[in-house]
Scaffold this active site. Structure first.
Site, mmCIF file in Angstrom:
data_model
loop_
_atom_site.group_PDB
_atom_site.id
_atom_site.type_symbol
_atom_site.label_atom_id
_atom_site.label_comp_id
_atom_site.label_asym_id
_atom_site.label_seq_id
_atom_site.Cartn_x
_atom_site.Cartn_y
_atom_site.Cartn_z
ATOM 1 N N LYS A 1 0.849 -1.184 0.000
ATOM 2 C CA LYS A 1 0.000 0.000 0.000
ATOM 3 C C LYS A 1 0.889 1.239 0.000
ATOM 4 C CE LYS A 1 -1.822 2.745 2.757
ATOM 5 N NZ LYS A 1 -1.796 3.950 1.852
ATOM 6 N N GLU B 1 10.774 1.737 9.497
ATOM 7 C CA GLU B 1 11.787 2.722 9.086
ATOM 8 C C GLU B 1 11.139 4.090 9.236
ATOM 9 O OE1 GLU B 1 13.683 4.287 5.000
ATOM 10 O OE2 GLU B 1 13.787 2.098 5.253
ATOM 11 N N CYS C 1 14.271 10.961 4.951
ATOM 12 C CA CYS C 1 14.429 10.604 6.365
ATOM 13 C C CYS C 1 15.874 10.692 6.818
ATOM 14 C CB CYS C 1 13.867 9.209 6.614
ATOM 15 S SG CYS C 1 14.556 7.932 5.545
ATOM 16 N N GLU D 1 11.435 16.676 13.456
ATOM 17 C CA GLU D 1 11.605 16.659 12.004
ATOM 18 C C GLU D 1 10.879 17.825 11.344
ATOM 19 O OE1 GLU D 1 12.337 12.840 9.456
ATOM 20 O OE2 GLU D 1 10.503 12.596 10.596
#
Length: 504
Positions: A186, A261, A295, A393
């Site tokens: 997905k 992750e 990332c 982040e």
């Protein structure tokens, strides 16, 4: 008659509002609410499509179970040949895939081409592993032969993000099927198209029908249905820490393991003895490439105090030379923030950083393209590690530059983060380079470079950057069950040891 690949290309370029899922070798349209996708370049509507419904998920579930049995029954050499053909198909479709990836993911076309080629490399690399997943014989101190086998899990469920859709799909699909598994994939609801194309190409290369199923839909609907109802044996998620935690909880409720992750706030450490010209270019590439939407971006720039001001100025001044603009134009080096929600997050974080006391230093930077798109200039913030902008982040072309005194201080600051995905050090001192690499808590660490990755090398994080590994031999282990088999080799005594021992 159009192939599956040609069919989805035709749908996309004709602007049809019917982006389907790819299940059991066929395209199937969902029946849920419509998902609307906008261009990040000018905010125009690109396409809309209906969310995948429960019926699609369960059809994918049954297709994957059946195809997995067929795939594992094939010889390892035959599976490897099919996987190599997938890599060749991807190479042959390079231009189409790169254009679609750039158009739908707002990635500069030059970057999209590189990532498509890396997908080909992934399938070619793991094709070579297909017939080398042999077990081991364990020298046990008994009269037994003990050997270990690696077997497929069954069906795995993979959830991939919007920032590198085709790259991440290949990154996960290749080791999963090399280890003998079937897959329900997905992709992000914002970027399903290139993953659908990859699934169609794999089908055309000769995988069993239903081995790779691609679901176009929301995570909270289609994704949760798959986790809660499908016969999956592992969940692999690439994305934000908050979503990763929710997925891990849902999987744990069914006793299903995960590979996660997640995010990063990677420390890019520059000592005053480094090759400063190389380090400046490395710092820019670490954060500004891909508009910082990676990332592993070097989003915390740790610079030794003696060179802090001039190094920060050099990074900021050089940022003026980047070409920012339409992702489909060949000259573009930095495109827009991918979507409106992320754009608001980045701009809010910038405002918050200034209010907290951080300083933006690149005065005179050319303005971003004059459009209704989601553009943010490459930005250097002078700040401290305790600031919110240095701990959370941003996921945009924004680096927080933090001064440090000495080696111990640099390591302490680098490790003062809940994340641990990546990091780097720039220095000419070989001993220092290895000491820093040893002590910084990160899954990937570079010395005098940044952002180099390869399918053969393990990738994953420490701490809240996740767990498990998504490439290299380690990924094959993540996608395998381990079976220990014991065989008695001693001569069986003929004496009667009890009822039923002597059967003559």
């Amino acid at each position: 008659m159009k192939t599956a690949f040609e069919s989805i290309i035709h749908r996309f370029w004709k602007g049809a509002n019917t982006i389907p899922s790819f299940v059991d070798g066929e395209f199937i349209l969902g029946s849920g609410e419509y998902i609307v996708i906008h261009s990040a370049h000018n905010d125009s509507e690109l396409f809309r499509y209906p969310d995948a419904d429960e019926g699609i998920i369960m059809k994918a579930n049954e297709a994957a179970k059946a195809a997995g049995k067929v795939w594992w029954s094939m010889s390892a050499q035959a599976r490897g040949k099919v996987m190599y053909r997938i890599g060749m198909k991807v190479r042959d479709a390079l231009d189409d895939l790169a254009i679609v990836e750039s158009y739908a993911s707002n990635k500069p076309i030059r970057d999209a081409r590189v990532e498509v080629l890396k997908v080909a490399e992934m399938f070619e690399y793991y094709a070579g592993w297909a017939d080398k997943l042999h077990g081991e014989v364990i020298p046990v101190p008994t009269s037994h032969l003990n050997y270990v086998k690696y077997e497929p899990l069954g069906t795995v469920f993979q959830i991939t993000p919007w920032n590198a859709p085709i790259f991440t799909a290949g990154w996960q699909l290749a080791p999963a099927i090399a280890a003998g598994n079937a897959v329900i994939l997905k992709p992000s609801e914002l970027t399903p198209i290139s993953s659908l194309l990859l699934g169609a190409l794999a089908h055309e290369a000769g995988i069993p029908k239903g081995l790779i199923n691609v679901i176009a839909g929301y995570g909270h609907t289609a994704g949760q249905t798959a986790i809660k109802q499908a016969d999956i044996r592992k969940v692999v998620f690439v994305g934000s820490p908050a979503t990763g935690k929710r997925i891990a909880i849902s999987a744990a409720e069914r006793g299903i393991p995960c590979v996660l992750e997640l995010g990063g706030k990677s420390a890019n450490i520059v000592f005053d003895d480094a090759d400063l010209g190389l380090a400046v270019r490395g710092a820019q590439a670490a954060i500004f490439s891909g508009a910082g939407q990676s990332c592993v971006s070097g989003s915390r720039l740790l610079v030794q105090e003696s060179i802090y001001d001039r190094f920060c100025e050099a990074v900021a001044q050089a940022a003026k030379h980047f070409v920012i603009g339409n992702p489909q134009e060949e000259a573009t080096q930095i495109g827009p923030i991918h979507n409106a929600k992320q754009y608001k997050h980045v701009t809010t974080m910038l405002d918050s950083a200034v209010q907290e006391g951080a300083t933006i230093i690149q005065n005179g930077l050319p303005s971003v393209p004059q459009s209704n798109g989601y553009y943010v200039n490459p930005t250097v913030l002078k700040g401290k590690n305790h600031m919110f902008c240095a701990q959370e982040e941003i996921f945009g072309p924004v680096v927080v530059a933090i001064p440090f005194k000495d080696e111990d201080d640099a390591i302490a600051i680098a490790n003062d983060s809940r994340f641990g995905l990546a990091g780097a050090v720039w220095t000419k001192d070989v001993g220092r380079a290895h000491r820093v690499a040893d002590q910084v808590k990160a899954g990937t660490f570079w010395i005098n470079s940044y952002k180099t990755i390869n399918v053969a090398s393990p990738f994953g994080g420490y701490g809240e950057s996740g767990y498990g590994r998504s490439s290299g031999l380690e990924a094959l282990r993540e996608y395998s069950e381990v079976k220990s088999v014991w065989v008695e080799t001693a001569r069986i005594p003929t004496a009667n040891f009890g009822y039923g021992a002597n059967l003559e």
